[in-house]
Design a protein around this motif. Structure first.
Motif, PDB file in Angstrom:
ATOM      1  N   GLN A   1       0.648  -1.164   0.211  1.00  0.00           N
ATOM      2  CA  GLN A   1       0.324  -0.228   0.087  1.00  0.00           C
ATOM      3  C   GLN A   1       0.753   1.013  -0.179  1.00  0.00           C
ATOM      4  O   GLN A   1       1.951   1.078   0.317  1.00  0.00           O
ATOM      5  CB  GLN A   1      -0.967   0.096   1.362  1.00  0.00           C
ATOM      6  CG  GLN A   1      -0.788   0.052   2.498  1.00  0.00           C
ATOM      7  CD  GLN A   1      -1.261   0.090   3.266  1.00  0.00           C
ATOM      8  OE1 GLN A   1      -1.164  -0.547   4.785  1.00  0.00           O
ATOM      9  NE2 GLN A   1      -2.698  -0.101   3.913  1.00  0.00           N
TER      10      GLN A   1
ATOM     11  N   LEU B   1      -7.952  -5.347  -5.025  1.00  0.00           N
ATOM     12  CA  LEU B   1      -7.350  -4.195  -3.902  1.00  0.00           C
ATOM     13  C   LEU B   1      -8.604  -4.911  -2.466  1.00  0.00           C
ATOM     14  O   LEU B   1      -9.045  -5.517  -2.790  1.00  0.00           O
ATOM     15  CB  LEU B   1      -7.979  -3.061  -4.548  1.00  0.00           C
ATOM     16  CG  LEU B   1      -8.037  -2.550  -6.215  1.00  0.00           C
ATOM     17  CD1 LEU B   1      -9.107  -2.003  -6.403  1.00  0.00           C
ATOM     18  CD2 LEU B   1      -6.759  -2.426  -6.114  1.00  0.00           C
TER      19      LEU B   1
ATOM     20  N   VAL C   1      -6.473   3.838  -8.104  1.00  0.00           N
ATOM     21  CA  VAL C   1      -6.138   2.439  -6.001  1.00  0.00           C
ATOM     22  C   VAL C   1      -5.718   3.804  -5.205  1.00  0.00           C
ATOM     23  O   VAL C   1      -5.020   4.467  -5.406  1.00  0.00           O
ATOM     24  CB  VAL C   1      -4.879   1.875  -6.103  1.00  0.00           C
ATOM     25  CG1 VAL C   1      -4.720   1.081  -5.211  1.00  0.00           C
ATOM     26  CG2 VAL C   1      -5.254   0.680  -7.656  1.00  0.00           C
TER      27      VAL C   1
ATOM     28  N   ILE D   1      -4.858   1.719   0.012  1.00  0.00           N
ATOM     29  CA  ILE D   1      -5.934   0.626  -0.376  1.00  0.00           C
ATOM     30  C   ILE D   1      -4.691  -0.379  -0.362  1.00  0.00           C
ATOM     31  O   ILE D   1      -3.514  -0.343  -1.109  1.00  0.00           O
ATOM     32  CB  ILE D   1      -6.363   1.057  -1.345  1.00  0.00           C
ATOM     33  CG1 ILE D   1      -7.773   1.407  -1.433  1.00  0.00           C
ATOM     34  CG2 ILE D   1      -6.959  -0.226  -2.151  1.00  0.00           C
ATOM     35  CD1 ILE D   1      -8.194   1.547  -0.421  1.00  0.00           C
TER      36      ILE D   1
ATOM     37  N   HIS E   1      -3.244  -2.730  -2.183  1.00  0.00           N
ATOM     38  CA  HIS E   1      -3.507  -3.677  -3.776  1.00  0.00           C
ATOM     39  C   HIS E   1      -2.392  -4.632  -4.133  1.00  0.00           C
ATOM     40  O   HIS E   1      -1.044  -4.385  -3.135  1.00  0.00           O
ATOM     41  CB  HIS E   1      -3.811  -2.741  -4.468  1.00  0.00           C
ATOM     42  CG  HIS E   1      -2.564  -1.404  -4.453  1.00  0.00           C
ATOM     43  ND1 HIS E   1      -2.549  -0.756  -3.710  1.00  0.00           N
ATOM     44  CD2 HIS E   1      -1.623  -1.357  -6.169  1.00  0.00           C
ATOM     45  CE1 HIS E   1      -1.443   0.461  -4.129  1.00  0.00           C
ATOM     46  NE2 HIS E   1      -0.965  -0.255  -5.366  1.00  0.00           N
TER      47      HIS E   1
END
Length: 182
Positions: free
Chosen positions: A72, A91, A111, A115, A117
């Protein structure tokens, strides 16, 4: 006329490729500041130096491969626009939003900062990305410079210390124990 990048007063292998200030410029296909990260070429087209810290733009081109580790960015927003190929994108907001999508050529994803991911090239893929200014240099921090715009025949595996240092400098938190809901 070339300009020394504003981000670095020490000579770098990228010196003079981008103007280093908010000046008009053009790049031909394959030009930019290129680094190899694992089996992928990251090509910085625009940096925070040219946008007064607002955003940076880059492309990636890499083969079908494994999913990159979960991570992140606490202060960076990031976009993914798939130019060629197909990319799996995971995500997770660590609360109530959990999503996995397959993006194909022409598909877009945003994004937001914070978040968790990860992504995976599901085929040889080219991605255009934009992130909060300064983040684009993460790819130089974690990679090794190259002059080639082609997918590397030999991957560059960064030492763990290099990965951690790049993450700290450019706002990337690696989450190796994180598990996405597949």
């Amino acid at each position: 006329m070339t300009h020394a990048p504003a981000h670095d007063t020490v000579s770098s292998p990228f010196e003079g490729i981008l103007p280093g200030a908010p000046l008009p410029y053009f790049l031909r296909n394959g030009e930019g500041e290129k680094s190899i990260v694992f089996d992928t070429v990251f090509d910085i087209l625009l940096s925070a130096d040219e946008t007064e810290g607002q955003y940076g733009a880059f492309t990636t081109i890499g083969p079908k491969g494994d999913r990159i580790p979960a991570h992140q960015h606490p202060t960076t927003h990031e976009i993914f626009y798939v130019v060629e190929g197909a990319v799996g994108l995971w995500l997770d907001d660590q609360a109530d939003y959990h999503e996995k999508r397959v993006l194909e050529a022409g598909d877009f994803a945003f994004v937001p900062k914070g978040i968790v991911h990860a992504y995976q090239n599901l085929a040889t893929s080219k991605i255009f990305g934009v992130g909060t200014g300064g983040f684009e240099r993460f790819f130089h921090g974690i990679g090794t410079p190259t002059d080639s715009a082609e997918i590397p025949t030999r991957p560059y595996i960064p030492p763990f210390e290099q990965m951690l240092a790049a993450g700290q400098k450019y706002g990337t938190v690696f989450l190796p124990e994180f598990s996405f809901r597949d």
